[in-house]
Design a protein around this motif. Sequence first.
Motif, PDB file in Angstrom:
ATOM      1  N   ARG A  39      63.547  42.685 -14.552  1.00 35.16           N
ATOM      2  CA  ARG A  39      63.422  42.890 -16.010  1.00 35.16           C
ATOM      3  C   ARG A  39      64.554  42.187 -16.751  1.00 35.16           C
ATOM      4  NH1 ARG A  39      61.327  47.692 -14.162  1.00 35.16           N
ATOM      5  NH2 ARG A  39      63.349  48.706 -14.040  1.00 35.16           N
ATOM      6  N   ARG A  40      65.730  42.231 -16.185  1.00 36.35           N
ATOM      7  CA  ARG A  40      66.882  41.568 -16.798  1.00 36.35           C
ATOM      8  C   ARG A  40      66.649  40.046 -16.859  1.00 36.35           C
ATOM      9  NH1 ARG A  40      72.211  43.404 -17.226  1.00 36.35           N
ATOM     10  NH2 ARG A  40      71.723  45.212 -15.978  1.00 36.35           N
ATOM     11  N   ARG A  42      63.692  38.457 -16.852  1.00 37.96           N
ATOM     12  CA  ARG A  42      62.650  38.129 -17.844  1.00 37.96           C
ATOM     13  C   ARG A  42      63.198  38.230 -19.263  1.00 37.96           C
ATOM     14  NH1 ARG A  42      58.332  41.765 -15.680  1.00 37.96           N
ATOM     15  NH2 ARG A  42      57.695  40.828 -13.701  1.00 37.96           N
ATOM     16  N   PHE A  43      64.056  39.207 -19.451  1.00 35.95           N
ATOM     17  CA  PHE A  43      64.651  39.390 -20.769  1.00 35.95           C
ATOM     18  C   PHE A  43      65.513  38.174 -21.142  1.00 35.95           C
ATOM     19  CE2 PHE A  43      67.753  41.053 -23.800  1.00 35.95           C
ATOM     20  CZ  PHE A  43      66.940  41.751 -24.670  1.00 35.95           C
ATOM     21  N   GLN A  44      66.306  37.734 -20.183  1.00 35.92           N
ATOM     22  CA  GLN A  44      67.177  36.578 -20.451  1.00 35.92           C
ATOM     23  C   GLN A  44      66.377  35.304 -20.696  1.00 35.92           C
ATOM     24  OE1 GLN A  44      71.094  37.222 -17.993  1.00 35.92           O
ATOM     25  NE2 GLN A  44      70.905  35.070 -18.516  1.00 35.92           N
TER      26      GLN A  44
END
Lengths: 73, 191
Positions: A39-40, A42-44
Motif C-alpha cells: 500500500r505504501r 502504491r501510494f508513493q
Amino acid sequence: MYDCENCVRRLDQLVDKELSGPEVEEVHLHLGACGDCTRRYRFQEGLKRLIRVSGSERAPDALRERLREQLKA
Amino acid sequence: MADQQTEPAEFSEEAIGHLDALYRGALRLTRDPDRAQDLVQDTYARALRYQHSYQAGTNMKAWLFAIMRNLYWDRFQKANREAVSIDDIGEFALYDQMRDDLGEGPETEVLDRIARSEVVDAVEKLNPLHREVVLLVDVEGFAYKDAAKILEVPIGTVMSRLHRARQQLQKDLFDYAVESGIVGGGLNSRS
C-alpha cells in the motif's frame, strides 16, 4: 531476509525505476508478502503521478512563434 | 564529423519540440509567467549560440534543461546560492499520517481528492534545490544520472535531495488535506 525497513528505503528508487532487475525482484518478493509495504508503494507511485500531471501548462503561442523566428535567423 | 553535427533546421525543430517542457520548468523555477518566458527565450538564444557543442543523438532535452538551469541560478539565485540551505524536517510520510483515513479503500483514493493546483503550489513552495530535482525527476522523468549531470552533483545527492523534497511535499499536502477536511488528521496526528 528482506524486511520492511529495507523495502521502504528502496521505494524511492523503485517508483523512479532506478533499481536493477535483481533488486526489483528482491523488493517485489517482499511486496508480495507484505500488504503494508504494498500500500505504501502504491501510494508513493500515486503521489509521483499526481506531481507529474499537476503542472501541465503549455507554452504560449506567442512565445512559440517568437522562438521559431529566433531559431530561423 | 558530419554525423556528429545536426543540420540547423533539424536542430531547431528538435529544440522547439521541448518547448512545453522547458516552459513548464521555467514556470516552476521562476514562479512567474513573464520571467518564465524570458528565461525560456534566453535558454533558446544560448542553445542556438552553442549548438555546435551539442552532439546529435544525445539527450537534447537534458542539454536544454542544463542551460536553463544555469541561467536561472545565474540570474535569480546568484546572491542566494550560498545561502540556500536544506532544512532537515526529519522523516515524514504522508502515508503514515493518512493510514487511518485511508481505511480499506484504494490507497490512492485520497490523492484523487487533492487539487492539482495545490500540488503545484506545494512544488513551488519547495526551496530551489529541492524544487529543481522534483521538476527533473518527477515532472520530466529524467533518470537520476541525467538529473545528476544537469545539476552537476553526484547521483547520491540527487537521491537525498529528492527524498527530502518528497518528504516536504508530503508534509505540505498533508497540512492542506487536514485544513480542507480531506482527512481528519488521523489517530497519529502530527506533534
